[in-house]
Design an enzyme around this catalytic site. Structure first.
Site, PDB file in Angstrom:
ATOM      1  N   ASP A  23       0.829  -1.215   0.000  1.00 40.18           N
ATOM      2  CA  ASP A  23       0.000   0.000   0.000  1.00 40.18           C
ATOM      3  C   ASP A  23       0.861   1.262   0.000  1.00 40.18           C
ATOM      4  O   ASP A  23       1.960   1.271   0.557  1.00 40.18           O
ATOM      5  CB  ASP A  23      -0.925  -0.029   1.229  1.00 40.18           C
ATOM      6  CG  ASP A  23      -2.081   0.953   1.099  1.00 40.18           C
ATOM      7  OD1 ASP A  23      -2.419   1.351  -0.040  1.00 40.18           O
ATOM      8  OD2 ASP A  23      -2.652   1.324   2.140  1.00 40.18           O
ATOM      9  N   GLY A  24       0.331   2.318  -0.609  1.00 41.45           N
ATOM     10  CA  GLY A  24       0.982   3.626  -0.554  1.00 41.45           C
ATOM     11  C   GLY A  24       1.496   4.142  -1.887  1.00 41.45           C
ATOM     12  O   GLY A  24       2.109   5.210  -1.936  1.00 41.45           O
ATOM     13  N   ASN A  25       1.204   3.418  -2.969  1.00 35.14           N
ATOM     14  CA  ASN A  25       1.682   3.872  -4.285  1.00 35.14           C
ATOM     15  C   ASN A  25       1.111   5.237  -4.660  1.00 35.14           C
ATOM     16  O   ASN A  25       1.824   6.097  -5.189  1.00 35.14           O
ATOM     17  CB  ASN A  25       1.257   2.880  -5.379  1.00 35.14           C
ATOM     18  CG  ASN A  25       1.929   1.540  -5.254  1.00 35.14           C
ATOM     19  OD1 ASN A  25       2.854   1.379  -4.459  1.00 35.14           O
ATOM     20  ND2 ASN A  25       1.463   0.564  -6.023  1.00 35.14           N
ATOM     21  N   HIS A  40       2.227   3.374  -9.137  1.00 35.57           N
ATOM     22  CA  HIS A  40       2.069   1.929  -9.371  1.00 35.57           C
ATOM     23  C   HIS A  40       3.247   1.374 -10.176  1.00 35.57           C
ATOM     24  O   HIS A  40       3.708   0.262  -9.919  1.00 35.57           O
ATOM     25  CB  HIS A  40       0.747   1.648 -10.086  1.00 35.57           C
ATOM     26  CG  HIS A  40      -0.463   2.010  -9.273  1.00 35.57           C
ATOM     27  ND1 HIS A  40      -0.587   1.678  -7.945  1.00 35.57           N
ATOM     28  CD2 HIS A  40      -1.599   2.697  -9.587  1.00 35.57           C
ATOM     29  CE1 HIS A  40      -1.747   2.132  -7.479  1.00 35.57           C
ATOM     30  NE2 HIS A  40      -2.372   2.757  -8.464  1.00 35.57           N
ATOM     31  N   SER A  68      -7.483  -5.598  -4.976  1.00 40.67           N
ATOM     32  CA  SER A  68      -8.534  -6.202  -4.148  1.00 40.67           C
ATOM     33  C   SER A  68      -9.860  -6.222  -4.892  1.00 40.67           C
ATOM     34  O   SER A  68     -10.042  -5.492  -5.878  1.00 40.67           O
ATOM     35  CB  SER A  68      -8.692  -5.429  -2.829  1.00 40.67           C
ATOM     36  OG  SER A  68      -9.395  -4.214  -3.041  1.00 40.67           O
ATOM     37  N   ARG A  74     -12.302   2.173  -7.893  1.00 42.33           N
ATOM     38  CA  ARG A  74     -11.424   3.323  -8.209  1.00 42.33           C
ATOM     39  C   ARG A  74     -11.787   3.926  -9.569  1.00 42.33           C
ATOM     40  O   ARG A  74     -12.457   3.284 -10.376  1.00 42.33           O
ATOM     41  CB  ARG A  74      -9.967   2.853  -8.205  1.00 42.33           C
ATOM     42  CG  ARG A  74      -9.548   2.462  -6.798  1.00 42.33           C
ATOM     43  CD  ARG A  74      -8.074   2.243  -6.693  1.00 42.33           C
ATOM     44  NE  ARG A  74      -7.739   1.964  -5.308  1.00 42.33           N
ATOM     45  CZ  ARG A  74      -6.523   1.995  -4.805  1.00 42.33           C
ATOM     46  NH1 ARG A  74      -5.505   2.303  -5.580  1.00 42.33           N
ATOM     47  NH2 ARG A  74      -6.311   1.730  -3.532  1.00 42.33           N
ATOM     48  N   LEU A 134      11.106 -19.862  -4.971  1.00 47.98           N
ATOM     49  CA  LEU A 134       9.961 -19.189  -4.348  1.00 47.98           C
ATOM     50  C   LEU A 134       8.655 -19.461  -5.091  1.00 47.98           C
ATOM     51  O   LEU A 134       8.619 -19.469  -6.319  1.00 47.98           O
ATOM     52  CB  LEU A 134      10.236 -17.680  -4.362  1.00 47.98           C
ATOM     53  CG  LEU A 134       9.162 -16.756  -3.789  1.00 47.98           C
ATOM     54  CD1 LEU A 134       9.142 -16.842  -2.270  1.00 47.98           C
ATOM     55  CD2 LEU A 134       9.411 -15.313  -4.230  1.00 47.98           C
ATOM     56  N   SER A 194      -7.946  -4.890   5.216  1.00 46.64           N
ATOM     57  CA  SER A 194      -8.580  -4.563   3.929  1.00 46.64           C
ATOM     58  C   SER A 194      -9.004  -5.793   3.127  1.00 46.64           C
ATOM     59  O   SER A 194      -8.755  -5.878   1.919  1.00 46.64           O
ATOM     60  CB  SER A 194      -7.664  -3.664   3.089  1.00 46.64           C
ATOM     61  OG  SER A 194      -7.405  -2.449   3.747  1.00 46.64           O
TER      62      SER A 194
HETATM   63  C1  IPE Z   1      -5.385  -2.814  -0.118  1.00 47.64           C
HETATM   64  O1  IPE Z   1      -5.071  -1.468  -0.298  1.00 47.64           O
HETATM   65  C2  IPE Z   1      -5.383  -3.520  -1.433  1.00 47.64           C
HETATM   66  C3  IPE Z   1      -4.083  -3.651  -2.108  1.00 47.64           C
HETATM   67  C4  IPE Z   1      -2.929  -3.285  -1.634  1.00 47.64           C
HETATM   68  C5  IPE Z   1      -4.132  -4.258  -3.390  1.00 47.64           C
HETATM   69  P1  IPE Z   1      -6.206  -0.356  -0.412  1.00 47.64           P
HETATM   70  O2  IPE Z   1      -5.502   0.935  -0.580  1.00 47.64           O
HETATM   71  O3  IPE Z   1      -7.202  -0.723  -1.446  1.00 47.64           O
HETATM   72  O4  IPE Z   1      -6.903  -0.453   1.014  1.00 47.64           O
HETATM   73  P2  IPE Z   1      -7.896   0.565   1.747  1.00 47.64           P
HETATM   74  O5  IPE Z   1      -8.972   0.916   0.777  1.00 47.64           O
HETATM   75  O6  IPE Z   1      -7.096   1.762   2.133  1.00 47.64           O
HETATM   76  O7  IPE Z   1      -8.370  -0.183   2.955  1.00 47.64           O
HETATM   77  C1  IPE Z   2      -1.678   0.131  -3.304  1.00 46.05           C
HETATM   78  O1  IPE Z   2      -1.411   1.478  -3.326  1.00 46.05           O
HETATM   79  C2  IPE Z   2      -1.798  -0.462  -4.676  1.00 46.05           C
HETATM   80  C3  IPE Z   2      -3.152  -0.880  -5.044  1.00 46.05           C
HETATM   81  C4  IPE Z   2      -4.203  -0.878  -4.276  1.00 46.05           C
HETATM   82  C5  IPE Z   2      -3.314  -1.350  -6.401  1.00 46.05           C
HETATM   83  P1  IPE Z   2      -2.591   2.520  -3.342  1.00 46.05           P
HETATM   84  O2  IPE Z   2      -2.939   2.799  -4.756  1.00 46.05           O
HETATM   85  O3  IPE Z   2      -3.715   2.074  -2.498  1.00 46.05           O
HETATM   86  O4  IPE Z   2      -1.904   3.787  -2.707  1.00 46.05           O
HETATM   87  P2  IPE Z   2      -2.530   4.823  -1.687  1.00 46.05           P
HETATM   88  O5  IPE Z   2      -3.059   4.054  -0.518  1.00 46.05           O
HETATM   89  O6  IPE Z   2      -3.611   5.551  -2.413  1.00 46.05           O
HETATM   90  O7  IPE Z   2      -1.381   5.703  -1.334  1.00 46.05           O
HETATM   91 MG    MG Z   3      -4.166   2.352  -0.535  1.00 46.28          MG
END
Ligand code: IPE
Ligand code: IPE
Ligand code: MG
Length: 249
Positions: A23-25, A40, A68, A74, A134, A194
């Site tokens: 998470d956090g991209n 991403h 997910s 999105r 792996l 999540s």
């Molecule tokens: C969880 O991240 C799903 C993935 C990393 C693929 P999200 O960014 O979708 O999670 P929420 O919405 O903040 O809970």
């Molecule tokens: C996780 O990063 C990657 C996916 C869910 C595909 P996010 O796209 O959720 O990044 P944030 O949470 O918005 O920073």
């Molecule tokens: Mg996220």
């Protein structure tokens, strides 16, 4: 639950199965005034580094949450961008995964993906099958609730009540025959699951870091593993019992 395959340089317990919510991209890109998709793309570089590191460390299973069942909510542009990125990553990485003995397997409801993407996934799964290193599970269009429900439906269809138990259920769930994760890592600062592996995480050690996925690296992975290796896993027993089991091993 743990193997003793040690990293050459350090003597520590390596989890057999690591599961990561990458998470956090989006926030990483936003901080740089760039579109979310840029984050991403950078995130994919982290995937490469972490897969390589896990393979070298002797981790047996790595499950990465890539998309997910809720991420369809999105903006269309981001969803399309992610699908294209997934497709191009499969095309680009297939050979090197196979060469390095990494077996790729997708978990999730793949029927929602385009025909083209579905056939590419199947092709890469075939190409990498039987690798000696792996096992990389990519959770895409995956939801923990979906997984439990699809396994429950199969169990109801294929078994009478007297045959219904946890062991049978585990053969029906998406991670069938794979040991539950030992270590769960979530990057990006949120402290939540999540809808990731709800059934499988029952006794997994949870590790949360504020580091955004594009900034996560081998060193950060090592910190998580260090933290993990200092924990005592009790599975409901007392600490003394665990110590005794260890002494008798
Ligand atoms: C969880 O991240 C799903 C993935 C990393 C693929 P999200 O960014 O979708 O999670 P929420 O919405 O903040 O809970
Ligand atoms: C996780 O990063 C990657 C996916 C869910 C595909 P996010 O796209 O959720 O990044 P944030 O949470 O918005 O920073
Ligand atoms: Mg996220």
């Amino acid at each position: 639950m743990l193997n003793n395959k040690n990293d050459k340089s350090e003597d520590k317990l390596i989890p057999r199965h690591i599961a990561i919510v990458m998470d956090g991209n989006g926030r990483w890109a936003k901080a740089k005034y760039r579109p979310r998709l840029f984050g991403h793309h950078k995130g994919l570089e982290t995937v490469r580094e972490i897969v390589k590191a896990c393979n070298a460390l002797g981790v047996e299973y790595l499950t990465l949450f890539a998309f997910s069942s809720e991420n369809w909510r999105r903006p269309e542009e981001e969803v399309n961008g992610l699908m294209n990125l997934f497709m191009s990553a499969l095309k680009k990485e297939a050979k090197s995964l196979a060469k390095n003995g990494v077996t790729l397997q997708l978990i999730g409801d793949r029927s929602a993906f385009s025909e083209k993407l579905q056939s590419k996934i199947a092709q890469v799964e075939d190409l990498t099958a039987g690798g000696k290193g792996l096992r990389l599970l990519i959770a895409a269009n995956y939801g923990g609730r979906w997984d439990i429900l699809q396994a429950a439906k199969k169990m109801a269809r294929e078994h009478v009540e007297s045959e219904m138990n946890e062991a049978v259920f585990e053969t029906l769930i998406a991670t069938q025959n794979i040991p539950d994760p030992d270590l769960f890592i979530r990057t990006g600062g949120e402290r939540r699951i999540s809808n990731f592996l709800l059934w499988q995480l029952a006794y997994t050690e949870l590790y949360f870091t504020d580091t955004l996925w594009p900034d996560f690296n081998k060193k950060a992975l090592r910190l998580a593993i260090n933290d993990f290796s200092q924990r005592q896993r009790r599975f409901g027993k007392t600490g003394d019992q665990i110590q005794e089991d260890k002494n008798n091993a």
